[in-house]
Design a protein around this motif. Structure first.
Motif: not given
Ligand SMILES: Cc1cc2nc3c(=O)[nH]c(=O)nc-3n(C[C@H](O)[C@H](O)[C@H](O)COP(=O)(O)OP(=O)(O)OC[C@H]3O[C@@H](n4cnc5c(N)ncnc54)[C@H](O)[C@@H]3O)c2cc1C
Length: 238
Positions: A11-17, A34-37, A40-42, A44-47, A107-109, A129-131
């Motif tokens: 669940v979640g297509a962020g960096i971790a997923g 599974l990604e709610s958006s 791709l949520r590109i 943000g800026y950089a890490l 760059k996050r993107k 979106k997982v509920v």
């Molecule tokens: C849009 C965005 C921009 C960011 N910009 C920066 C930055 O510029 N600099 C910085 O240092 N950090 C930034 N961060 C934070 C950083 O990327 C994250 O905090 C860190 O990388 C942790 O990543 P993560 O994959 O654990 O969680 P997240 O990055 O929060 O990803 C979680 C993903 O899960 C999805 N999701 C959440 N709930 C549900 C659900 N119920 N069902 C399905 N999908 C779900 C979200 O839409 C998201 O895509 C940003 C985060 C996001 C989401």
């Protein structure tokens, strides 16, 4: 898809997923992300990515392409906002004590796109979106906002700070650390001419900094953590 049983649902297509999915894929284990958006949520800026994270990016096979797009940071300079004096200057150059550190501001993107590009098509399911989650024998039933129910043998939560999976597992609600932040990235047409160093400024609850991503982009941030006295005053003025 509803009737079939998935082996692994993330669940979640962020960096971790995406990194988890790519790591599994490299080991021959397919997964569904599974990604709610709806994309791709590109945003943000950089890490700032440090040595251990580079090892992880190398393990999933995207380290080299990201290295080519982001410059090597060879130093960390800290300055006091109270005295205006430099408080430390650490070198990561080959001959230095901390030479084994690799730091680049990514760059996050570009990182998200690099991860997504390596996954087989159809791995990420958007607008999903997982509920809620239910247990059914050895399976997990994953309920989506559109009424779909997916069955999976393994469920991995990478859904960020307000994780539905975390809540289902009984994790505590996230705690507010009291820190506020503003982040940005400046992109110039010409070279910015900053040295490839992490510049940080500390004092009076403020931590700010700037770090080049490449020769044209500089990531910057301001964070503020109020003292307990300031927090109290803030509470009184509300
Ligand atoms: C849009 C965005 C921009 C960011 N910009 C920066 C930055 O510029 N600099 C910085 O240092 N950090 C930034 N961060 C934070 C950083 O990327 C994250 O905090 C860190 O990388 C942790 O990543 P993560 O994959 O654990 O969680 P997240 O990055 O929060 O990803 C979680 C993903 O899960 C999805 N999701 C959440 N709930 C549900 C659900 N119920 N069902 C399905 N999908 C779900 C979200 O839409 C998201 O895509 C940003 C985060 C996001 C989401």
């Amino acid at each position: 898809m509803e009737g079939t049983v998935q082996d692994v649902v993330i669940v979640g297509a962020g960096i971790a997923g995406l990194t988890t999915s790519l790591g599994l894929y490299r080991q021959g284990v397919p997964s569904l992300v599974l990604e709610s958006s709806d994309t791709l949520r590109i945003t943000g800026y950089a890490l700032t990515i440090w040595t251990n994270a580079w090892r992880a990016l190398d393990a999933v096979g995207i380290g080299e392409s990201l290295r080519q797009q982001h410059e090597y940071i060879y130093g960390n300079v800290t300055t006091s906002l109270i005295t205006g004096r430099q408080t430390s200057d650490t070198s990561f150059k080959a001959e230095a004590k901390f030479a084994n550190h690799e730091i680049r501001c990514v760059k996050r993107k570009l990182m998200l796109e690099a991860l997504a590009k390596e996954l087989p098509s159809g791995t990420i399911r958007y607008s999903s979106k997982v509920v809620s989650i239910e247990e059914s024998g050895f399976l997990k039933l994953v309920h989506l906002a559109d009424g779909t129910i997916l069955k999976t043998k393994v469920l991995i939560g990478c859904d960020g700070v307000n994780s539905v999976v975390g809540m289902w597992l009984g994790f505590k609600k996230p705690a507010f650390t009291g820190r506020s932040a503003i982040r940005g990235c400046s992109e110039s047409k010409a070279c910015h001419e900053f040295e490839p160093k992490f510049m940080q400024f500390f004092g009076n609850g403020i931590r700010s900094g700037a770090i080049p991503c490449d020769d044209k982009a500089v990531y910057w941030f301001f964070t503020w953590t109020p003292t307990s006295q300031e927090k109290e005053q803030e509470g009184q003025s509300i």
